[in-house]
Design a protein around this motif. Sequence first.
Motif, mmCIF file in Angstrom:
data_model
loop_
_atom_site.group_PDB
_atom_site.id
_atom_site.type_symbol
_atom_site.label_atom_id
_atom_site.label_comp_id
_atom_site.label_asym_id
_atom_site.label_seq_id
_atom_site.Cartn_x
_atom_site.Cartn_y
_atom_site.Cartn_z
ATOM 1 N N PHE A 102 0.821 -1.206 0.000
ATOM 2 C CA PHE A 102 0.000 0.000 0.000
ATOM 3 C C PHE A 102 0.860 1.263 0.000
ATOM 4 N N CYS A 103 2.108 1.148 0.453
ATOM 5 C CA CYS A 103 2.999 2.311 0.484
ATOM 6 C C CYS A 103 3.329 2.716 -0.944
ATOM 7 N N GLY A 104 3.660 3.962 -1.120
ATOM 8 C CA GLY A 104 4.001 4.415 -2.458
ATOM 9 C C GLY A 104 5.003 5.546 -2.410
ATOM 10 N N GLY A 105 5.767 5.690 -3.483
ATOM 11 C CA GLY A 105 6.651 6.831 -3.636
ATOM 12 C C GLY A 105 7.993 6.726 -2.958
ATOM 13 N N ARG A 106 8.233 5.675 -2.234
ATOM 14 C CA ARG A 106 9.504 5.519 -1.550
ATOM 15 C C ARG A 106 10.010 4.098 -1.742
ATOM 16 N N CYS A 107 11.278 3.908 -1.491
ATOM 17 C CA CYS A 107 11.837 2.560 -1.521
ATOM 18 C C CYS A 107 11.135 1.740 -0.447
ATOM 19 N N ASN A 108 10.588 0.633 -0.822
ATOM 20 C CA ASN A 108 9.770 -0.150 0.096
ATOM 21 C C ASN A 108 10.258 -1.587 0.144
ATOM 22 N N THR A 109 11.550 -1.744 0.385
ATOM 23 C CA THR A 109 12.116 -3.079 0.418
ATOM 24 C C THR A 109 12.479 -3.448 1.842
ATOM 25 N N GLY A 110 12.817 -4.673 2.019
ATOM 26 C CA GLY A 110 13.214 -5.155 3.332
ATOM 27 C C GLY A 110 12.137 -6.039 3.914
ATOM 28 N N PRO A 111 12.481 -6.698 4.987
ATOM 29 C CA PRO A 111 11.519 -7.613 5.610
ATOM 30 C C PRO A 111 10.374 -6.839 6.258
ATOM 31 N N ALA A 112 9.220 -7.462 6.276
ATOM 32 C CA ALA A 112 8.065 -6.869 6.932
ATOM 33 C C ALA A 112 8.334 -6.753 8.427
ATOM 34 N N MET A 113 7.945 -5.642 9.001
ATOM 35 C CA MET A 113 8.061 -5.455 10.444
ATOM 36 C C MET A 113 6.963 -6.298 11.104
ATOM 37 N N PRO A 114 7.299 -7.070 12.123
ATOM 38 C CA PRO A 114 6.251 -7.843 12.796
ATOM 39 C C PRO A 114 5.129 -6.920 13.282
ATOM 40 N N LEU A 115 3.894 -7.397 13.173
ATOM 41 C CA LEU A 115 2.756 -6.564 13.529
ATOM 42 C C LEU A 115 2.788 -6.105 14.985
ATOM 43 N N LEU A 116 3.352 -6.911 15.875
ATOM 44 C CA LEU A 116 3.495 -6.459 17.273
ATOM 45 C C LEU A 116 4.417 -5.248 17.360
ATOM 46 N N ASP A 117 5.450 -5.206 16.510
ATOM 47 C CA ASP A 117 6.346 -4.052 16.477
ATOM 48 C C ASP A 117 5.661 -2.839 15.846
ATOM 49 N N VAL A 118 4.860 -3.066 14.816
ATOM 50 C CA VAL A 118 4.089 -1.980 14.207
ATOM 51 C C VAL A 118 3.171 -1.367 15.264
ATOM 52 N N GLU A 119 2.487 -2.221 15.994
ATOM 53 C CA GLU A 119 1.586 -1.741 17.054
ATOM 54 C C GLU A 119 2.352 -0.961 18.114
ATOM 55 N N ALA A 120 3.546 -1.428 18.479
ATOM 56 C CA ALA A 120 4.357 -0.731 19.482
ATOM 57 C C ALA A 120 4.769 0.657 18.995
ATOM 58 N N VAL A 121 5.122 0.772 17.718
ATOM 59 C CA VAL A 121 5.495 2.079 17.150
ATOM 60 C C VAL A 121 4.302 3.028 17.218
#
Length: 172
Positions: free
Chosen positions: A34-53
């Motif tokens: 869903f992201c756009g306009g930027r480099c979007n590579t690398g491993p997915a951040m675990p959803l628990l970490d996304v929630e923490a952010v």
Amino acid sequence: IVLLMLSFQRDAPELFYDDVKIESVYGGFPSSSFCGGRCNTGPAMPLLDVEAVIDRYNDLGIDCNVTFSNQLLDEAAISGDEYSRQILWLLDNGAGNGAILHSEALDAYVRSEHPSLKRISSTTKCLKDTTAIQKELARFDRVVLDNDIAHDPDALSALRDRDKLEVMVNEY
């Protein structure tokens, strides 16, 4: 550094001008289609970490606006990306979080599934005239102005609902 600045804003407000306040941060998460306009590579951040952010910023009173500005998204791409849909659920936690959108299909999905999220029209739409911007203001909670309009005092003065406008402080 962002969290440090936000901590200063909370703990030492005298360091800031009275009329300046950091209210939100924006960005994306690696591997989200869903992201756009930027480099979007690398491993997915675990959803628990996304929630923490998200929680860390929200605990400081700061809204998180995820940059979901991929203009090529259609309904099939949206339904095929469980990770990005889960990020939307995490944002939809009662705070003032939002999604910066370009795709009409993703806008429709967010309106339907996450009506409490702020919907922000992306600067990637390159709206160059005040009529087009006014139409966006009627449809979205906020509109991020194209850099050319943001630096045009005549265009800015012609716009209504200025409290719904956003500018990028450093567009580069």
